[in-house]
Design a protein around this motif. Structure first.
Motif, PDB file in Angstrom:
ATOM      1  N   THR A 127      16.237   6.878   4.669  1.00  0.00           N
ATOM      2  CA  THR A 127      16.013   6.060   3.466  1.00  0.00           C
ATOM      3  C   THR A 127      16.932   4.849   3.462  1.00  0.00           C
ATOM      4  O   THR A 127      16.504   3.710   3.179  1.00  0.00           O
ATOM      5  CB  THR A 127      16.253   6.905   2.198  1.00  0.00           C
ATOM      6  OG1 THR A 127      15.387   8.043   2.219  1.00  0.00           O
ATOM      7  CG2 THR A 127      15.987   6.087   0.944  1.00  0.00           C
ATOM      8  N   ASP A 162      15.742   2.414   6.064  1.00  0.00           N
ATOM      9  CA  ASP A 162      14.543   1.703   5.623  1.00  0.00           C
ATOM     10  C   ASP A 162      14.901   0.561   4.677  1.00  0.00           C
ATOM     11  O   ASP A 162      14.446  -0.580   4.842  1.00  0.00           O
ATOM     12  CB  ASP A 162      13.597   2.701   4.940  1.00  0.00           C
ATOM     13  CG  ASP A 162      12.231   2.084   4.661  1.00  0.00           C
ATOM     14  OD1 ASP A 162      11.776   1.265   5.477  1.00  0.00           O
ATOM     15  OD2 ASP A 162      11.634   2.429   3.633  1.00  0.00           O
ATOM     16  N   HIS A 163      15.758   0.826   3.673  1.00  0.00           N
ATOM     17  CA  HIS A 163      16.134  -0.199   2.702  1.00  0.00           C
ATOM     18  C   HIS A 163      17.006  -1.278   3.330  1.00  0.00           C
ATOM     19  O   HIS A 163      16.881  -2.468   2.985  1.00  0.00           O
ATOM     20  CB  HIS A 163      16.857   0.434   1.514  1.00  0.00           C
ATOM     21  CG  HIS A 163      15.935   1.195   0.599  1.00  0.00           C
ATOM     22  ND1 HIS A 163      15.008   0.569  -0.225  1.00  0.00           N
ATOM     23  CD2 HIS A 163      15.780   2.528   0.371  1.00  0.00           C
ATOM     24  CE1 HIS A 163      14.334   1.477  -0.909  1.00  0.00           C
ATOM     25  NE2 HIS A 163      14.785   2.678  -0.567  1.00  0.00           N
ATOM     26  N   GLN A 206      14.782  -3.569   5.308  1.00  0.00           N
ATOM     27  CA  GLN A 206      14.011  -4.419   4.392  1.00  0.00           C
ATOM     28  C   GLN A 206      14.869  -5.561   3.854  1.00  0.00           C
ATOM     29  O   GLN A 206      14.396  -6.683   3.653  1.00  0.00           O
ATOM     30  CB  GLN A 206      13.486  -3.594   3.220  1.00  0.00           C
ATOM     31  CG  GLN A 206      12.357  -2.643   3.568  1.00  0.00           C
ATOM     32  CD  GLN A 206      11.852  -1.895   2.352  1.00  0.00           C
ATOM     33  OE1 GLN A 206      11.408  -2.525   1.378  1.00  0.00           O
ATOM     34  NE2 GLN A 206      11.919  -0.568   2.386  1.00  0.00           N
ATOM     35  N   VAL A 234       9.509   8.234   5.732  1.00  0.00           N
ATOM     36  CA  VAL A 234      10.946   8.473   5.609  1.00  0.00           C
ATOM     37  C   VAL A 234      11.216   9.982   5.637  1.00  0.00           C
ATOM     38  O   VAL A 234      12.112  10.473   6.339  1.00  0.00           O
ATOM     39  CB  VAL A 234      11.510   7.852   4.323  1.00  0.00           C
ATOM     40  CG1 VAL A 234      12.901   8.382   4.016  1.00  0.00           C
ATOM     41  CG2 VAL A 234      11.549   6.344   4.436  1.00  0.00           C
ATOM     42  N   HIS A 250      10.179  -6.277   8.521  1.00  0.00           N
ATOM     43  CA  HIS A 250      10.174  -4.809   8.507  1.00  0.00           C
ATOM     44  C   HIS A 250       9.191  -4.277   7.470  1.00  0.00           C
ATOM     45  O   HIS A 250       9.182  -4.699   6.308  1.00  0.00           O
ATOM     46  CB  HIS A 250      11.575  -4.277   8.187  1.00  0.00           C
ATOM     47  CG  HIS A 250      11.613  -2.766   8.056  1.00  0.00           C
ATOM     48  ND1 HIS A 250      11.450  -1.920   9.119  1.00  0.00           N
ATOM     49  CD2 HIS A 250      11.758  -1.967   6.954  1.00  0.00           C
ATOM     50  CE1 HIS A 250      11.519  -0.678   8.704  1.00  0.00           C
ATOM     51  NE2 HIS A 250      11.699  -0.670   7.391  1.00  0.00           N
ATOM     52  N   THR A 251       8.357  -3.355   7.891  1.00  0.00           N
ATOM     53  CA  THR A 251       7.379  -2.731   6.997  1.00  0.00           C
ATOM     54  C   THR A 251       7.975  -1.459   6.398  1.00  0.00           C
ATOM     55  O   THR A 251       8.464  -0.593   7.141  1.00  0.00           O
ATOM     56  CB  THR A 251       6.100  -2.350   7.767  1.00  0.00           C
ATOM     57  OG1 THR A 251       5.574  -3.518   8.404  1.00  0.00           O
ATOM     58  CG2 THR A 251       5.068  -1.745   6.836  1.00  0.00           C
ATOM     59  N   PRO A 252       7.974  -1.317   5.049  1.00  0.00           N
ATOM     60  CA  PRO A 252       8.521  -0.101   4.420  1.00  0.00           C
ATOM     61  C   PRO A 252       7.880   1.157   4.999  1.00  0.00           C
ATOM     62  O   PRO A 252       6.667   1.199   5.247  1.00  0.00           O
ATOM     63  CB  PRO A 252       8.179  -0.280   2.941  1.00  0.00           C
ATOM     64  CG  PRO A 252       8.058  -1.765   2.764  1.00  0.00           C
ATOM     65  CD  PRO A 252       7.479  -2.273   4.056  1.00  0.00           C
ATOM     66  N   MET A 253       8.676   2.192   5.173  1.00  0.00           N
ATOM     67  CA  MET A 253       8.216   3.418   5.826  1.00  0.00           C
ATOM     68  C   MET A 253       7.494   4.369   4.889  1.00  0.00           C
ATOM     69  O   MET A 253       6.729   5.231   5.332  1.00  0.00           O
ATOM     70  CB  MET A 253       9.410   4.142   6.470  1.00  0.00           C
ATOM     71  CG  MET A 253      10.078   3.341   7.573  1.00  0.00           C
ATOM     72  SD  MET A 253      11.517   4.174   8.275  1.00  0.00           S
ATOM     73  CE  MET A 253      10.744   5.621   9.010  1.00  0.00           C
ATOM     74  N   GLY A 254       7.730   4.258   3.576  1.00  0.00           N
ATOM     75  CA  GLY A 254       7.056   5.121   2.627  1.00  0.00           C
ATOM     76  C   GLY A 254       7.354   6.598   2.867  1.00  0.00           C
ATOM     77  O   GLY A 254       8.504   6.998   3.068  1.00  0.00           O
ATOM     78  N   LYS A 299      12.716  -9.521   7.106  1.00  0.00           N
ATOM     79  CA  LYS A 299      11.487  -9.639   6.320  1.00  0.00           C
ATOM     80  C   LYS A 299      10.288  -9.032   7.039  1.00  0.00           C
ATOM     81  O   LYS A 299       9.307  -8.635   6.397  1.00  0.00           O
ATOM     82  CB  LYS A 299      11.210 -11.120   6.008  1.00  0.00           C
ATOM     83  CG  LYS A 299      12.268 -11.751   5.107  1.00  0.00           C
ATOM     84  CD  LYS A 299      11.931 -13.196   4.820  1.00  0.00           C
ATOM     85  CE  LYS A 299      12.992 -13.827   3.898  1.00  0.00           C
ATOM     86  NZ  LYS A 299      12.697 -15.245   3.615  1.00  0.00           N
TER      87      LYS A 299
END
Length: 327
Positions: free
Chosen positions: A87, A90-91, A94, A107, A100-104, A98
């Protein structure tokens, strides 16, 4: 806690995993290597691998120190901290990148997969290490047991030798008892030692022969064929004396007993050959095993515990005992 081998080795293992994983992703996605990608890989390594794994390990070792050893709990800790690290990763990506695609939900899935994999692989390595330590301890205990069995046996035979002439040749008793005292002191002093110099072993053999010569006189001779540069090489204590004792014991009626002890090195092996001109080994003993004698039987078991240790018995106008062990 951080002196545990896990922390020393895991850093490099995790770094290799991270670099390998990044390289595979780069190849599969056809993404060129750039400074930005390297920074992203560094963030991934620190926040997803290194810190979560070390935090999980520290928590698990702390629980074990308190007597809590629970595999499901340890696994849950590892997975939870990996999800948390995922987590944060991921943040952080981000925030700085720019693209980087959020992992949702990935994670959680990724944290579960990596957490489980790393934890159980670590348990596997830990189990292998524990087995190795236990095996080493078992071998050391077996060697110590064999030494303790051999020492009383050797002392008993030596005292019997002294008793054979202590009344008829009292002028030799004091000298022989001093030799025996030196042998006993050597046995006690080396009880906790895994190895001593070959010269020390030869010295103690000479003392033993001096004791036996008081009974056999000039009928007993011992010849050494040992290069001087090998005298400093390390061997297990009392590894040669039982063979010499066996040769004397089983050839007591020999009119002239001559024993030759030869030592050399070949193929990183110390090769020791002890030959006498006595009656030799019986064919039954050569065919079926080492008989019931304590000295040679214990020596065989001791040799089996040593690195590349071997013992071979044969006849060549007398008994021949060949020993091999790693240098």
């Amino acid at each position: 806690m951080f002196r545990h081998p896990f922390f020393k080795y895991s850093f490099f293992i995790l770094l290799v995993i991270d670099l390998s994983y990044g390289a595979v992703l780069s190849l599969l996605s056809n993404i060129p290597i750039s400074m930005g990608n390297l920074y992203a890989a560094l963030i991934w390594f620190v926040t997803f691998y290194w810190l979560p794994v070390w935090a999980a390990a520290a928590a698990i070792f702390s629980l074990r120190k308190k007597g809590i050893n629970n595999t499901p709990l340890e696994w849950a800790l590892a997975v939870t901290l990996m999800i948390l690290g995922n987590t944060v990763t991921d943040h952080t990506l981000q925030l700085f990148f720019k693209w980087h695609t959020p992992m949702g939900l990935n994670v959680i899935i990724s944290g579960l997969i990596w957490g489980s994999g790393i934890y159980f692989f670590s348990r596997y390595l830990e189990g292998k290490r524990r087995i190795s330590i236990e095996e080493t301890a078992r071998k050391q205990a077996q060697l110590a047991t064999l030494r303790y069995q051999l020492n009383p046996h050797f002392m008993f035979n030596s005292l019997n030798t002294i008793s054979a002439y202590i009344h008829t040749k009292p002028y030799l008793a004091d000298e022989v008892l001093h030799e025996l005292a030196d042998i006993l002191r050597y046995s006690l002093d080396t009880a906790e030692q895994e190895s001593i110099s070959l010269k020390q072993e030869i010295d103690i053999i000479n003392k033993y022969i001096n004791i036996e010569k008081a009974r056999f006189g000039d009928r007993l001779t011992l010849e050494f064929d040992i290069p001087e540069n090998l005298l400093a090489i390390q061997v297990p204590p009392l590894i040669l004396q039982p063979v010499i004792e066996n040769a004397v014991k089983h050839n007591a009626r020999q009119k002239q007993l001559h024993i030759v002890l030869k030592v050399d090195i070949s193929d990183q092996l110390l090769k020791i050959n002890i030959k006498d001109n006595g009656c030799g080994f019986s064919q039954t003993l050569l065919d079926e095993g080492l008989g019931s004698g304590i000295g040679i039987k214990n020596l065989s078991l001791r040799m089996a515990q040593l690195s590349r240790g071997k013992m071979h018995l044969s006849n060549d106008n007398g008994a021949v005992v060949a020993l091999e062990l790693a240098v």
